[in-house]
Design a protein around this motif. Sequence first.
Motif, PDB file in Angstrom:
ATOM      1  N   GLY A  32      36.761-113.376  -8.478  1.00  0.00           N
ATOM      2  CA  GLY A  32      35.331-113.144  -8.296  1.00  0.00           C
ATOM      3  C   GLY A  32      35.032-111.773  -7.721  1.00  0.00           C
ATOM      4  N   LYS A  33      33.767-111.402  -7.740  1.00  0.00           N
ATOM      5  CA  LYS A  33      33.344-110.091  -7.251  1.00  0.00           C
ATOM      6  C   LYS A  33      33.716-109.921  -5.783  1.00  0.00           C
ATOM      7  N   GLY A  34      34.390-108.810  -5.495  1.00  0.00           N
ATOM      8  CA  GLY A  34      34.795-108.516  -4.129  1.00  0.00           C
ATOM      9  C   GLY A  34      36.087-109.181  -3.696  1.00  0.00           C
ATOM     10  N   GLN A  35      36.653-110.059  -4.541  1.00  0.00           N
ATOM     11  CA  GLN A  35      37.915-110.711  -4.198  1.00  0.00           C
ATOM     12  C   GLN A  35      39.094-109.856  -4.665  1.00  0.00           C
ATOM     13  N   TYR A  36      40.303-110.195  -4.185  1.00  0.00           N
ATOM     14  CA  TYR A  36      41.445-109.322  -4.457  1.00  0.00           C
ATOM     15  C   TYR A  36      41.811-109.254  -5.940  1.00  0.00           C
ATOM     16  N   GLY A  37      41.489-110.274  -6.712  1.00  0.00           N
ATOM     17  CA  GLY A  37      41.810-110.266  -8.137  1.00  0.00           C
ATOM     18  C   GLY A  37      40.592-110.026  -9.016  1.00  0.00           C
ATOM     19  N   GLU A  38      39.608-109.359  -8.463  1.00  0.00           N
ATOM     20  CA  GLU A  38      38.340-109.182  -9.177  1.00  0.00           C
ATOM     21  C   GLU A  38      38.534-108.671 -10.611  1.00  0.00           C
ATOM     22  N   GLY A  39      37.922-109.391 -11.550  1.00  0.00           N
ATOM     23  CA  GLY A  39      37.915-108.952 -12.935  1.00  0.00           C
ATOM     24  C   GLY A  39      39.139-109.313 -13.755  1.00  0.00           C
ATOM     25  N   ASP A  40      40.157-109.907 -13.137  1.00  0.00           N
ATOM     26  CA  ASP A  40      41.362-110.247 -13.897  1.00  0.00           C
ATOM     27  C   ASP A  40      41.028-111.308 -14.953  1.00  0.00           C
ATOM     28  N   ILE A  41      41.733-111.235 -16.063  1.00  0.00           N
ATOM     29  CA  ILE A  41      41.486-112.124 -17.188  1.00  0.00           C
ATOM     30  C   ILE A  41      42.694-113.033 -17.406  1.00  0.00           C
ATOM     31  N   ASN A  63      58.853 -99.453 -24.431  1.00  0.00           N
ATOM     32  CA  ASN A  63      57.517 -99.020 -24.830  1.00  0.00           C
ATOM     33  C   ASN A  63      56.606-100.223 -25.094  1.00  0.00           C
ATOM     34  N   GLU A  64      57.145-101.232 -25.759  1.00  0.00           N
ATOM     35  CA  GLU A  64      56.362-102.440 -26.027  1.00  0.00           C
ATOM     36  C   GLU A  64      56.064-103.194 -24.734  1.00  0.00           C
ATOM     37  N   ILE A  65      57.063-103.249 -23.854  1.00  0.00           N
ATOM     38  CA  ILE A  65      56.874-103.936 -22.576  1.00  0.00           C
ATOM     39  C   ILE A  65      55.811-103.225 -21.741  1.00  0.00           C
ATOM     40  N   GLU A  66      55.833-101.903 -21.762  1.00  0.00           N
ATOM     41  CA  GLU A  66      54.827-101.147 -21.008  1.00  0.00           C
ATOM     42  C   GLU A  66      53.422-101.412 -21.553  1.00  0.00           C
ATOM     43  N   GLN A  67      53.311-101.546 -22.854  1.00  0.00           N
ATOM     44  CA  GLN A  67      52.013-101.891 -23.445  1.00  0.00           C
ATOM     45  C   GLN A  67      51.541-103.255 -22.939  1.00  0.00           C
ATOM     46  N   LEU A  68      52.463-104.212 -22.867  1.00  0.00           N
ATOM     47  CA  LEU A  68      52.107-105.531 -22.332  1.00  0.00           C
ATOM     48  C   LEU A  68      51.695-105.440 -20.877  1.00  0.00           C
ATOM     49  N   LEU A  69      52.422-104.628 -20.114  1.00  0.00           N
ATOM     50  CA  LEU A  69      52.155-104.502 -18.684  1.00  0.00           C
ATOM     51  C   LEU A  69      50.782-103.887 -18.414  1.00  0.00           C
ATOM     52  N   GLN A  70      50.288-103.130 -19.366  1.00  0.00           N
ATOM     53  CA  GLN A  70      48.981-102.499 -19.212  1.00  0.00           C
ATOM     54  C   GLN A  70      47.864-103.296 -19.877  1.00  0.00           C
ATOM     55  N   SER A  71      48.151-104.554 -20.182  1.00  0.00           N
ATOM     56  CA  SER A  71      47.157-105.422 -20.818  1.00  0.00           C
ATOM     57  C   SER A  71      46.158-105.952 -19.800  1.00  0.00           C
ATOM     58  N   PRO A  72      44.930-106.203 -20.220  1.00  0.00           N
ATOM     59  CA  PRO A  72      43.955-106.820 -19.311  1.00  0.00           C
ATOM     60  C   PRO A  72      44.277-108.277 -19.009  1.00  0.00           C
ATOM     61  N   GLU A  73      45.003-108.933 -19.917  1.00  0.00           N
ATOM     62  CA  GLU A  73      45.330-110.348 -19.704  1.00  0.00           C
ATOM     63  C   GLU A  73      46.496-110.507 -18.733  1.00  0.00           C
ATOM     64  N   HIS A  74      46.276-111.318 -17.736  1.00  0.00           N
ATOM     65  CA  HIS A  74      47.251-111.527 -16.662  1.00  0.00           C
ATOM     66  C   HIS A  74      48.595-112.011 -17.198  1.00  0.00           C
ATOM     67  N   LEU A 104      57.494 -98.392 -11.168  1.00  0.00           N
ATOM     68  CA  LEU A 104      56.740 -97.619 -10.177  1.00  0.00           C
ATOM     69  C   LEU A 104      55.590 -96.854 -10.807  1.00  0.00           C
ATOM     70  N   ASN A 105      55.745 -96.456 -12.049  1.00  0.00           N
ATOM     71  CA  ASN A 105      54.679 -95.728 -12.734  1.00  0.00           C
ATOM     72  C   ASN A 105      53.538 -96.633 -13.187  1.00  0.00           C
ATOM     73  N   ASN A 106      53.745 -97.945 -13.067  1.00  0.00           N
ATOM     74  CA  ASN A 106      52.731 -98.894 -13.537  1.00  0.00           C
ATOM     75  C   ASN A 106      52.284 -99.878 -12.452  1.00  0.00           C
ATOM     76  N   THR A 107      52.419 -99.486 -11.204  1.00  0.00           N
ATOM     77  CA  THR A 107      52.014-100.398 -10.124  1.00  0.00           C
ATOM     78  C   THR A 107      50.524-100.739 -10.175  1.00  0.00           C
ATOM     79  N   LYS A 108      49.754 -99.880 -10.813  1.00  0.00           N
ATOM     80  CA  LYS A 108      48.323-100.158 -10.997  1.00  0.00           C
ATOM     81  C   LYS A 108      48.102-101.500 -11.681  1.00  0.00           C
ATOM     82  N   TRP A 109      49.059-101.868 -12.538  1.00  0.00           N
ATOM     83  CA  TRP A 109      48.926-103.090 -13.332  1.00  0.00           C
ATOM     84  C   TRP A 109      49.650-104.278 -12.706  1.00  0.00           C
ATOM     85  N   ILE A 110      50.432-104.017 -11.673  1.00  0.00           N
ATOM     86  CA  ILE A 110      51.129-105.103 -10.964  1.00  0.00           C
ATOM     87  C   ILE A 110      50.218-105.468  -9.801  1.00  0.00           C
TER      88      ILE A 110
END
Length: 240
Positions: A32-41, A63-74, A104-110
Motif C-alpha cells: 500500500g501507499k507509504g508501506q515498504y513494498g509500495e507498488g509491488d505487483i 542476461n535473461e536472469i537480469e531481465q527477470l530480476l528487473q521485472s515489475p512482477e515480484h 550488487l548492480n541490481n539491488t534496486k530490484w531486490i
Amino acid sequence: MSLKTFSQFKAELRELGSLPKSKNSARFFKTGKGQYGEGDIFLGVTMPEQRKVVKQYCHLTLNEIEQLLQSPEHEFRMCALLILVTQYKEGTKAVREKIYMLYLNNTKWINNWDLVDASAEYIVGPWLEEQKEQMKVLKNLAKSESLWKRRIAMLATFSYIKKGNSKEALQIAHLLLNDDQDLIHKAVGWMLREIGKRCSVDEEEIFLKKHYLKMPRTMLRYAIEHFPERKRKAYLSGKI
C-alpha cells in the motif's frame, strides 16, 4: 529434449498466477501507499510453485536472469534470485564473480525482505568471505540509505554464522543498532538469536548486555526468543 526457453518460463509462471493469492500477497508484503513494498505487483504464485518451475530453468543466461530480476512482477524477481543462487553454488569462481556483481548492480530490484532473505546469505556472504574488502563492502551496505541494502548486509552474515563465526555479524549488528526501520530491527534480532544458537550464547550475551537497554524493543525480542522465560523477562524489564 531441448531446453525450455526464457519465453516459456514467463508464460508458465503467469499461467500459475491466482488473483486471490495475488491480493493476499499484496497485503502480506505491504504494497500500500507509504508501506515498504509500495507498488509491488504479485502474480499470485506460491513459493513451492515457484521453486518447482525454477528447477526447469536453471540454464537461463545471466542476461535473461537480469531481465527477470528487473521485472515489475515480484515472482519473476524471486525466481531470478533462486536461479542465481543455484548457478552460484554450481559455478566456477569466474561465474560466481559475475553473479555477485550482477546482484550488487541490481539491488534496486531486490526490494522486499523475502527477496533479500532468499539470496543474500547464498551470494553476497560467500563471495565476500574470500575477499580482502569483505567488511568494507558489508559496512558500506549497512550504511546505505536503502533499507534493502542494509538488510542485505545483515543477512549476508548468516553465511558466516552458520559456520560458527559471529565476528562479521556482530560488527554489522552494531552499525544497525539505531536503525529506524522495523525490518532492520527484526533482521538484526534474528541474526543475534542465530549467533546464540549456532555460535555461542556467551558471544550473543556479551553484545546484548552492552546494548540491550538502548536496543529497539523488536530487535531485543527477536534476539532473546530462545532464552529461558526468566532470562527473557529479565532482559525485557531491564534487570540483567
